[in-house]
Design a protein around this motif. Structure first.
Motif, PDB file in Angstrom:
ATOM      1  N   ILE A  64       3.721   7.259  10.875  1.00 32.89           N
ATOM      2  CA  ILE A  64       3.667   7.974   9.739  1.00 32.89           C
ATOM      3  C   ILE A  64       4.438   7.503   8.611  1.00 32.89           C
ATOM      4  CG2 ILE A  64       4.404  10.428   8.818  1.00 32.89           C
ATOM      5  CD1 ILE A  64       2.167  10.236  10.933  1.00 32.89           C
ATOM      6  N   VAL A  65       4.339   7.476   7.414  1.00 31.61           N
ATOM      7  CA  VAL A  65       5.091   7.042   6.118  1.00 31.61           C
ATOM      8  C   VAL A  65       6.121   8.062   5.728  1.00 31.61           C
ATOM      9  CG1 VAL A  65       4.945   6.643   3.796  1.00 31.61           C
ATOM     10  CG2 VAL A  65       3.052   5.784   5.059  1.00 31.61           C
ATOM     11  N   ARG A  66       7.617   7.581   5.911  1.00 29.52           N
ATOM     12  CA  ARG A  66       8.564   8.318   5.741  1.00 29.52           C
ATOM     13  C   ARG A  66       9.029   8.359   4.408  1.00 29.52           C
ATOM     14  NH1 ARG A  66      13.854   6.241   6.042  1.00 29.52           N
ATOM     15  NH2 ARG A  66      15.411   7.960   6.558  1.00 29.52           N
ATOM     16  N   GLY A  92       4.320  11.059   4.387  1.00 26.11           N
ATOM     17  CA  GLY A  92       3.535  11.834   5.395  1.00 26.11           C
ATOM     18  C   GLY A  92       2.320  11.650   6.050  1.00 26.11           C
ATOM     19  N   ALA A  93       1.751  10.540   5.332  1.00 29.30           N
ATOM     20  CA  ALA A  93       0.280  10.034   5.651  1.00 29.30           C
ATOM     21  C   ALA A  93       0.554   9.136   6.853  1.00 29.30           C
ATOM     22  CB  ALA A  93      -0.386   9.196   4.437  1.00 29.30           C
ATOM     23  N   LYS A  94      -0.638   9.085   7.839  1.00 26.56           N
ATOM     24  CA  LYS A  94      -0.702   8.113   8.786  1.00 26.56           C
ATOM     25  C   LYS A  94      -1.092   6.687   8.391  1.00 26.56           C
ATOM     26  CE  LYS A  94      -1.795  11.645  12.117  1.00 26.56           C
ATOM     27  NZ  LYS A  94      -2.779  12.063  13.551  1.00 26.56           N
ATOM     28  N   LEU A  95      -0.581   5.723   9.002  1.00 24.33           N
ATOM     29  CA  LEU A  95      -1.184   4.676   8.806  1.00 24.33           C
ATOM     30  C   LEU A  95      -2.310   4.235   9.560  1.00 24.33           C
ATOM     31  CD1 LEU A  95       1.948   1.939   8.668  1.00 24.33           C
ATOM     32  CD2 LEU A  95       0.726   3.119   6.904  1.00 24.33           C
ATOM     33  N   PRO A  96      -3.409   3.333   9.451  1.00 27.39           N
ATOM     34  CA  PRO A  96      -4.235   3.315  10.389  1.00 27.39           C
ATOM     35  C   PRO A  96      -3.735   2.858  11.850  1.00 27.39           C
ATOM     36  CG  PRO A  96      -4.681   2.171   8.409  1.00 27.39           C
ATOM     37  CD  PRO A  96      -3.356   2.670   8.145  1.00 27.39           C
ATOM     38  N   THR A  97      -4.655   3.183  12.843  1.00 22.46           N
ATOM     39  CA  THR A  97      -4.182   3.072  14.173  1.00 22.46           C
ATOM     40  C   THR A  97      -4.064   1.448  14.235  1.00 22.46           C
ATOM     41  OG1 THR A  97      -6.280   2.895  14.798  1.00 22.46           O
ATOM     42  CG2 THR A  97      -5.262   5.276  14.878  1.00 22.46           C
ATOM     43  N   ASN A  98      -3.396   1.085  15.317  1.00 21.60           N
ATOM     44  CA  ASN A  98      -3.102  -0.249  15.885  1.00 21.60           C
ATOM     45  C   ASN A  98      -4.710  -0.920  15.863  1.00 21.60           C
ATOM     46  OD1 ASN A  98      -0.578   0.161  15.664  1.00 21.60           O
ATOM     47  ND2 ASN A  98      -0.259  -0.356  17.926  1.00 21.60           N
ATOM     48  N   THR A  99      -5.487  -0.126  16.605  1.00 27.61           N
ATOM     49  CA  THR A  99      -6.830  -0.696  16.789  1.00 27.61           C
ATOM     50  C   THR A  99      -7.545  -0.950  15.246  1.00 27.61           C
ATOM     51  OG1 THR A  99      -7.078   0.441  18.866  1.00 27.61           O
ATOM     52  CG2 THR A  99      -9.169  -0.346  17.875  1.00 27.61           C
ATOM     53  N   GLN A 100      -7.523  -0.088  14.387  1.00 30.37           N
ATOM     54  CA  GLN A 100      -7.900  -0.226  13.176  1.00 30.37           C
ATOM     55  C   GLN A 100      -7.136  -1.243  12.343  1.00 30.37           C
ATOM     56  OE1 GLN A 100      -7.160   3.902  12.019  1.00 30.37           O
ATOM     57  NE2 GLN A 100      -9.291   4.544  12.046  1.00 30.37           N
ATOM     58  N   LEU A 101      -5.967  -1.423  12.487  1.00 26.23           N
ATOM     59  CA  LEU A 101      -5.572  -2.344  11.735  1.00 26.23           C
ATOM     60  C   LEU A 101      -5.749  -3.882  12.392  1.00 26.23           C
ATOM     61  CD1 LEU A 101      -1.851  -0.949  11.183  1.00 26.23           C
ATOM     62  CD2 LEU A 101      -3.413  -1.694   9.487  1.00 26.23           C
ATOM     63  N   MET A 102      -5.909  -4.178  13.699  1.00 21.62           N
ATOM     64  CA  MET A 102      -6.443  -5.187  14.198  1.00 21.62           C
ATOM     65  C   MET A 102      -7.808  -5.792  13.879  1.00 21.62           C
ATOM     66  SD  MET A 102      -4.981  -4.250  18.172  1.00 21.62           S
ATOM     67  CE  MET A 102      -6.156  -5.292  19.082  1.00 21.62           C
ATOM     68  N   ALA A 103      -8.699  -4.786  13.742  1.00 24.04           N
ATOM     69  CA  ALA A 103     -10.102  -5.020  13.377  1.00 24.04           C
ATOM     70  C   ALA A 103     -10.189  -5.354  11.781  1.00 24.04           C
ATOM     71  CB  ALA A 103     -10.970  -3.789  13.609  1.00 24.04           C
ATOM     72  N   ARG A 155       0.747  -1.244   0.053  1.00 23.60           N
ATOM     73  CA  ARG A 155      -0.084   0.128  -0.069  1.00 23.60           C
ATOM     74  C   ARG A 155       0.948   1.411  -0.020  1.00 23.60           C
ATOM     75  NH1 ARG A 155      -5.022  -0.973   4.245  1.00 23.60           N
ATOM     76  NH2 ARG A 155      -5.898  -3.062   2.811  1.00 23.60           N
ATOM     77  N   ILE A 156       1.956   1.493   0.453  1.00 19.60           N
ATOM     78  CA  ILE A 156       2.878   2.604   0.554  1.00 19.60           C
ATOM     79  C   ILE A 156       3.504   2.568  -0.742  1.00 19.60           C
ATOM     80  CG2 ILE A 156       5.274   3.068   1.595  1.00 19.60           C
ATOM     81  CD1 ILE A 156       4.236   1.973   4.413  1.00 19.60           C
ATOM     82  N   ALA A 157       4.002   1.519  -1.337  1.00 18.79           N
ATOM     83  CA  ALA A 157       4.534   1.409  -2.702  1.00 18.79           C
ATOM     84  C   ALA A 157       3.610   1.893  -3.666  1.00 18.79           C
ATOM     85  CB  ALA A 157       5.166   0.025  -2.954  1.00 18.79           C
ATOM     86  N   VAL A 158       2.655   1.719  -3.642  1.00 18.20           N
ATOM     87  CA  VAL A 158       1.485   2.152  -4.755  1.00 18.20           C
ATOM     88  C   VAL A 158       1.088   3.501  -4.450  1.00 18.20           C
ATOM     89  CG1 VAL A 158       0.984   0.052  -5.415  1.00 18.20           C
ATOM     90  CG2 VAL A 158      -0.691   1.084  -3.752  1.00 18.20           C
ATOM     91  N   GLY A 159       1.448   4.147  -3.224  1.00 14.35           N
ATOM     92  CA  GLY A 159       0.840   5.263  -2.845  1.00 14.35           C
ATOM     93  C   GLY A 159      -0.420   5.666  -2.085  1.00 14.35           C
ATOM     94  N   GLU A 160      -0.859   4.382  -1.772  1.00 18.32           N
ATOM     95  CA  GLU A 160      -2.353   4.404  -0.948  1.00 18.32           C
ATOM     96  C   GLU A 160      -2.139   5.340   0.366  1.00 18.32           C
ATOM     97  OE1 GLU A 160      -5.550   1.387   0.988  1.00 18.32           O
ATOM     98  OE2 GLU A 160      -4.364   0.718  -0.811  1.00 18.32           O
ATOM     99  N   TYR A 161      -0.757   4.792   0.976  1.00 19.32           N
ATOM    100  CA  TYR A 161      -0.193   5.707   1.979  1.00 19.32           C
ATOM    101  C   TYR A 161       0.928   6.298   1.509  1.00 19.32           C
ATOM    102  CZ  TYR A 161      -2.991   2.208   4.513  1.00 19.32           C
ATOM    103  OH  TYR A 161      -3.886   1.443   5.192  1.00 19.32           O
TER     104      TYR A 161
END
Length: 250
Positions: free
Chosen positions: A65-67, A23-34, A14-20
Motif C-alpha cells: 500500500i502507498v503510504r 492508500g492505493a495498492k501497488l500491482p501484485t508481485n506477479t503483475q510486476l514480474m509480468a 508513478r507514486i510521485a505523479v499520483g498514478e498510485y
C-alpha cells in the motif's frame, strides 16, 4: 534488462505523479514480474527499497500500500488549549483539526502495574507503588496510525480523574486531570530518534528502516507534583514537535 533499481525508480515516479495515490495498492508481485519481465527477487528488492524510504508498507492480507508522508506539526501550545474541563476535543483532535485533518485519539488498553525504578523516580514514588498504565494511538481517520502513546499515572490521581477506566477520555487527559483538581502546570519533553522495534513498525505501518521520533513527557502540577509520564513513538516523516514562543533567560 530491468534491475531492481530501475523498477524502484519507475514505481517512485508513478507514486510521485499520483498514478498510485496514498492508500492505493501497488500491482501484485506477479503483475510486476509480468509487466517488467523481471524475477520475483528483483520485485522483492525494489519493494523493499520503497518500504525502507517510507513510501509503501506491505501487509500479507492487503498487499503493498502507498503510504502517506504528509507531515503534521504538533506544537507545545496544544496543551494549554485543552485544560478547560468538558472541552469537545483533546490536543490531538485540536491540532489535526487546525490543519484540516480528522484526528482521533484511539483508546487501546488500561491496566494497573507496579512502578519500576525509572518510573518511580520520575513520578516521585517508591518502586512498586501502583500506577495506572494507559495505551493509546493517535489516528488520522479512518485508519492512519501516526503515533503510539504509553502513559503512566499515580493510581490515586488516575482514579480521581477517571483515567483508570476503559474507553476514550473525551476532551483529553489534561481536561480530566483539571476537573479532578489536578490542573497541569508544566510539561517537560525530551525528544529523540531511533529505528523502530518490529512491533512499532507493524503498528505504524512502516518499514524497519524508517526512523521514528521518541518523546518522553513529564507533566506536573503547580506544586511540582508529577501527574503523568508519557512516552510516544511516531514516524519521523509524519510528525514535527514544535516549541514556539519559549521564554529565553536574560
Amino acid at each position: 534488462m530491468t534491475s531492481s533499481g530501475d523498477l524502484s525508480t519507475e514505481l517512485r515516479r508513478r507514486i510521485a505523479v499520483g498514478e498510485y495515490a496514498v492508500g492505493a495498492k501497488l500491482p501484485t508481485n506477479t503483475q510486476l514480474m509480468a509487466e517488467h519481465g523481471v524475477s520475483k527477487a528483483t520485485v522483492t528488492k525494489a519493494i523493499a527499497s520503497l518500504a525502507d524510504d517510507g513510501l509503501v508498507f506491505s501487509s500479507k492480507r492487503a498487499g503493498t500500500i502507498v503510504r502517506s508522508t504528509s507531515s503534521i506539526a504538533v506544537p507545545l501550545s496544544r496543551y494549554g488549549k485543552v485544560l478547560t474541563p468538558g472541552s469537545p476535543a483533546g490536543p490531538w483532535e485540536s491540532t489535526t483539526a487546525a490543519v484540516g485533518l480528522n484526528g482521533h485519539m484511539q483508546f487501546v488498553s488500561v491496566e494497573r502495574v507496579p512502578a519500576d525504578a525509572a518510573l518511580a523516580e520520575l513520578l516521585g514514588l517508591a518502586e512498586g507503588d501502583e500506577l495506572v498504565y494507559r495505551v493509546r494511538q493517535a489516528v488520522i481517520l479512518p485508519s492512519d496510525i501516526v503515533q503510539l502513546q504509553h502513559a503512566w499515572y499515580p493510581a490515586p490521581i488516575a482514579e480521581a480523574a477517571g483515567l483508570d477506566r476503559d474507553g476514550k477520555v473525551n476532551g483529553g487527559i489534561y481536561g480530566a486531570l483539571t476537573e479532578a483538581g489536578h490542573r497541569p502546570a508544566s510539561a517537560s519533553e525530551t525528544v529523540g530518534a531511533r529505528l523502530p522495534t518490529e512491533d512499532e513498525a507493524a503498528q505504524l505501518r512502516i518499514g524497519g528502516r524508517v526512523w521514528v521520533l521518541t518523546l518522553e513527557r513529564l507533566t506536573c502540577d503547580a506544586q511540582g507534583r508529577a501527574l503523568e509520564v508519557l512516552r510516544a513513538v511516531a514516524p519521523a516523516d509524519r510528525l514535527q514537535f514544535t516549541y514556539d514562543d519559549l521564554p529565553l533567560p536574560e
